[in-house]
Design an enzyme around this catalytic site. Structure first.
Site, PDB file in Angstrom:
ATOM      1  N   LYS A  22       0.841  -1.212   0.000  1.00 16.51           N
ATOM      2  CA  LYS A  22       0.000   0.000   0.000  1.00 16.51           C
ATOM      3  C   LYS A  22       0.871   1.256   0.000  1.00 16.51           C
ATOM      4  O   LYS A  22       0.632   2.187  -0.762  1.00 16.51           O
ATOM      5  CB  LYS A  22      -0.898   0.012   1.242  1.00 16.51           C
ATOM      6  N   ASN A  23       1.887   1.278   0.846  1.00 13.10           N
ATOM      7  CA  ASN A  23       2.678   2.504   0.975  1.00 13.10           C
ATOM      8  C   ASN A  23       3.655   2.701  -0.173  1.00 13.10           C
ATOM      9  O   ASN A  23       4.385   3.690  -0.211  1.00 13.10           O
ATOM     10  CB  ASN A  23       3.411   2.531   2.319  1.00 13.10           C
ATOM     11  N   CYS A 116      -5.067   8.369   8.681  1.00 13.97           N
ATOM     12  CA  CYS A 116      -5.190   7.875  10.054  1.00 13.97           C
ATOM     13  C   CYS A 116      -4.838   8.983  11.040  1.00 13.97           C
ATOM     14  O   CYS A 116      -3.891   9.743  10.823  1.00 13.97           O
ATOM     15  CB  CYS A 116      -4.223   6.712  10.284  1.00 13.97           C
ATOM     16  N   ARG A 121       0.069  15.661  12.020  1.00 17.36           N
ATOM     17  CA  ARG A 121       0.805  15.198  10.837  1.00 17.36           C
ATOM     18  C   ARG A 121       0.983  16.397   9.894  1.00 17.36           C
ATOM     19  O   ARG A 121       0.295  16.518   8.890  1.00 17.36           O
ATOM     20  CB  ARG A 121       0.059  14.041  10.157  1.00 17.36           C
ATOM     21  N   ASP A 303       4.753   1.300  11.846  1.00 19.97           N
ATOM     22  CA  ASP A 303       3.529   0.635  11.368  1.00 19.97           C
ATOM     23  C   ASP A 303       3.385  -0.784  11.927  1.00 19.97           C
ATOM     24  O   ASP A 303       2.292  -1.361  11.894  1.00 19.97           O
ATOM     25  CB  ASP A 303       3.516   0.585   9.833  1.00 19.97           C
ATOM     26  N   ARG A 395      -8.648  -0.270   4.516  1.00 17.21           N
ATOM     27  CA  ARG A 395      -7.865   0.724   3.773  1.00 17.21           C
ATOM     28  C   ARG A 395      -6.493   0.159   3.407  1.00 17.21           C
ATOM     29  O   ARG A 395      -5.872   0.600   2.439  1.00 17.21           O
ATOM     30  CB  ARG A 395      -7.647   1.987   4.612  1.00 17.21           C
TER      31      ARG A 395
HETATM   32  C1  EPZ Z   1       4.428   7.167   5.737  1.00 15.27           C
HETATM   33  O1  EPZ Z   1       3.663   8.262   6.196  1.00 15.27           O
HETATM   34  C2  EPZ Z   1       3.506   5.979   5.698  1.00 15.27           C
HETATM   35  N1  EPZ Z   1       2.397   6.242   4.784  1.00 15.27           N
HETATM   36  C3  EPZ Z   1       2.982   5.682   7.090  1.00 15.27           C
HETATM   37  O2  EPZ Z   1       2.217   4.528   7.027  1.00 15.27           O
HETATM   38  C4  EPZ Z   1       4.166   5.442   8.022  1.00 15.27           C
HETATM   39  O3  EPZ Z   1       3.702   5.272   9.338  1.00 15.27           O
HETATM   40  C5  EPZ Z   1       5.137   6.625   7.969  1.00 15.27           C
HETATM   41  O4  EPZ Z   1       5.528   6.896   6.589  1.00 15.27           O
HETATM   42  C6  EPZ Z   1       6.395   6.426   8.781  1.00 15.27           C
HETATM   43  O5  EPZ Z   1       7.074   5.281   8.332  1.00 15.27           O
HETATM   44  C7  EPZ Z   1       2.577   6.093   3.494  1.00 15.27           C
HETATM   45  O6  EPZ Z   1       3.635   5.779   3.014  1.00 15.27           O
HETATM   46  C8  EPZ Z   1       1.401   6.301   2.618  1.00 15.27           C
HETATM   47  P1  EPZ Z   1       6.427  10.706   7.539  1.00 15.27           P
HETATM   48  P2  EPZ Z   1       4.187   9.728   6.088  1.00 15.27           P
HETATM   49  O7  EPZ Z   1       6.284  11.912   6.697  1.00 15.27           O
HETATM   50  O8  EPZ Z   1       4.942   9.895   4.830  1.00 15.27           O
HETATM   51  C9  EPZ Z   1       6.565  14.165  10.806  1.00 15.27           C
HETATM   52  C10 EPZ Z   1       0.409   3.091   7.653  1.00 15.27           C
HETATM   53  O9  EPZ Z   1      -0.058   2.631   8.717  1.00 15.27           O
HETATM   54  N2  EPZ Z   1       6.458  15.105   9.664  1.00 15.27           N
HETATM   55  O10 EPZ Z   1       7.693   9.930   7.449  1.00 15.27           O
HETATM   56  O11 EPZ Z   1       3.066  10.620   6.366  1.00 15.27           O
HETATM   57  C11 EPZ Z   1       5.243  13.423  11.027  1.00 15.27           C
HETATM   58  O12 EPZ Z   1       4.325  14.195  11.747  1.00 15.27           O
HETATM   59  C12 EPZ Z   1       0.931   4.494   7.622  1.00 15.27           C
HETATM   60  O13 EPZ Z   1       0.442   2.467   6.591  1.00 15.27           O
HETATM   61  C13 EPZ Z   1       6.595  16.456   9.896  1.00 15.27           C
HETATM   62  O14 EPZ Z   1       6.808  16.906  11.023  1.00 15.27           O
HETATM   63  O15 EPZ Z   1       5.198   9.750   7.308  1.00 15.27           O
HETATM   64  C14 EPZ Z   1       5.710  12.185  11.739  1.00 15.27           C
HETATM   65  O16 EPZ Z   1       5.875  12.474  13.101  1.00 15.27           O
HETATM   66  C15 EPZ Z   1       0.384   5.461   8.530  1.00 15.27           C
HETATM   67  N3  EPZ Z   1       6.463  17.320   8.830  1.00 15.27           N
HETATM   68  C16 EPZ Z   1       7.082  11.907  11.120  1.00 15.27           C
HETATM   69  O17 EPZ Z   1       7.484  13.145  10.500  1.00 15.27           O
HETATM   70  C17 EPZ Z   1       6.235  16.873   7.569  1.00 15.27           C
HETATM   71  O18 EPZ Z   1       6.136  17.693   6.649  1.00 15.27           O
HETATM   72  C18 EPZ Z   1       7.071  10.798  10.071  1.00 15.27           C
HETATM   73  O19 EPZ Z   1       6.171  11.129   9.033  1.00 15.27           O
HETATM   74  C19 EPZ Z   1       6.112  15.483   7.349  1.00 15.27           C
HETATM   75  C20 EPZ Z   1       6.224  14.621   8.413  1.00 15.27           C
END
Ligand code: EPZ
Length: 415
Positions: A22-23, A116, A121, A303, A395
């Site tokens: 999915k990701n 989610c 986020r 995850d 999802r």
């Molecule tokens: C991806 O989300 C995945 N989703 C998530 O999978 C996964 O948990 C996450 O990466 C971490 O591995 C997809 O790939 C579609 P991040 P993403 O940007 O890209 C902070 C699942 O269950 N951050 O690496 O949204 C954020 O708040 C899911 O399948 C900022 O501060 O994750 C978080 O604390 C849910 N500013 C951390 O970074 C930003 O602009 C990691 O987020 C972006 C992120």
């Protein structure tokens, strides 16, 4: 309202094949906007988030054909620069269309993405990276407008965000000149995105490392197979580890799952790893393991935290988990307690005292992985559990009850 009815308390045994990730498929579908001669993705899972991504592509003017597990996208007629708000709200990954729209059209309008609820986020890293490439970004009343011609530049991410890394790679392909991204995310799904783009002729260097170089220039055409879903596999490994029994996962890449495998091995499971094959044998009751801390790849994945916690509910001893990625990713804990789990949380830390027995109860999924974790808990519980709000689980997991039934679980979906 659909719910899962689970009669737990029995070991699991059988074989599985992972769905396409999915990701990975979600960023790949966003990337499809960039291919000048169209592209086809194979091994696409049938998930509601994938349907949402297809709807976004159609709303932007793309021709999309979904046949079996293959999705073909022709973005030749891309004209719309606005993603409808209702589609933005369906999932977090809707933000990944920002970079490609800037690369193709030099403009994009969207609202805050949904997804989610795992704590705050923000999308600040996505937006500040685009600004570095020359985009003008305006935020007003929850909507974001971006415009301008992009020029290659140097982006140093303050955190290796998966989504920001993906978005900025995609935007940089539409920039004039070369972009360097420091502190890039190293998740395998980022590597899969680079694999897809380079299959179409894009020039991106540093795959799998934290420094990426992206030369401006759109990919042409490509036919590409989406990587296997490591989080789906981690979830089913957790189910078998928690219930006892054995599973053979054909088509899994064990290397992507090493931190999870390592923890379950310390907890008493035996693994056999071969190319494209992963076998797990779990004892009747796990031992506790050393503290597990989530972090960016290659650390233990956030995850897998919830399903892992559910697997450790009956483990002999005390297990400590520290969640370091999302501020509110213990929303499954009250439900796991309702099953009889002894979990205490303080801030980012959860302490699980293993109990001998769990008992079935009424549960409500709170988010994708949290919902899956509740099912992992219910599968170990004596008696019947009813798990509602399973749209969260669907999802991200294709045929969730079917795959668990194939392992001998008593699980059915009630409409
Ligand atoms: C991806 O989300 C995945 N989703 C998530 O999978 C996964 O948990 C996450 O990466 C971490 O591995 C997809 O790939 C579609 P991040 P993403 O940007 O890209 C902070 C699942 O269950 N951050 O690496 O949204 C954020 O708040 C899911 O399948 C900022 O501060 O994750 C978080 O604390 C849910 N500013 C951390 O970074 C930003 O602009 C990691 O987020 C972006 C992120």
């Amino acid at each position: 309202m659909e719910e899962l009815i689970i009669r737990g308390g029995r070991p699991l045994a059988g074989e599985l094949r992972p769905q396409g990730a999915k990701n990975s498929v979600l960023p790949l579908l966003a990337a499809s906007l960039l291919f000048t001669k169209g592209c086809t993705l194979h091994n696409c899972p049938h998930l509601s988030d994938v349907e949402s991504a297809v709807e976004i592509l159609k709303a932007l003017g793309c021709k999309v054909a979904w046949e079996g597990r293959s999705i073909s996208v022709d973005a030749g007629d891309l004209r719309e620069d606005e993603i409808p708000e209702a589609l933005m709200r369906t999932m977090r990954s809707s933000i990944l269309f920002l970079g490609p729209l800037m690369a193709r059209l030099g403009r994009c309008r969207l609202s805050q993405p949904g997804g989610c609820v795992l704590g705050k986020r923000p999308i600040d890293l996505h937006l500040s990276g685009l600004k570095t490439l020359g985009a003008e970004v305006t935020q007003k009343d929850g909507s974001v407008t971006c415009g301008g011609t992009l020029t290659g530049g140097t982006i140093a991410l303050s955190y290796p965000s998966v989504g920001a890394t993906e978005n900025l790679i995609l935007a940089a392909l539409g920039a004039v000149g070369t972009t360097t991204i420091y502190n890039a995310a190293k998740e395998p799904e980022v590597g899969d995105l680079i694999g897809f783009l380079t299959a179409g002729g894009a020039k991106i260097y540093g795959r799998g490392t934290s420094m990426l170089q992206v030369e401006g220039g759109l990919p042409e055409g490509a036919s590409y197979e989406v990587m296997p879903d490591r989080m789906e596999t981690a979830t089913y490994l957790s189910a078998v580890a928690g219930c006892g029994g054995e599973v053979l996962v054909r088509g899994a890449v064990a290397g992507y799952l090493e931190p999870v495998i390592h923890c379950f091995a310390l907890a008493g499971c035996r693994f056999r790893e071969e190319e494209q094959l992963l076998a797990l044998q779990a004892p009747k009751r796990l031992n506790s393991t050393y503290p597990v801390r989530t972090g960016p790849y290659p650390a233990f994945p956030t995850d897998a935290q919830a399903p892992f916690m559910a697997a450790m509910l009956r483990a002999d001893g005390v297990t400590v988990i520290e969640e370091n990625i999302f501020a509110d990713r213990y929303r499954h804990v009250p439900a796991l307690r309702a099953l009889g789990g002894d979990i205490r949380t303080q801030g980012t830390v959860a302490v699980i005292h293993g109990v001998e027995h769990l008992r079935g109860t009424y549960l409500e999924a709170t988010d994708l992985r949290g919902g899956a974790a509740m099912a992992v808990g219910a599968l170990q519980a004596q008696g019947e559990s009813h798990l509602c709000r399973i749209e969260h689980i669907l999802r991200g997991y294709e045929d969730f009850p079917g795959k668990l039934s194939a392992l001998g679980a008593e699980i059915e979906i009630h409409k």
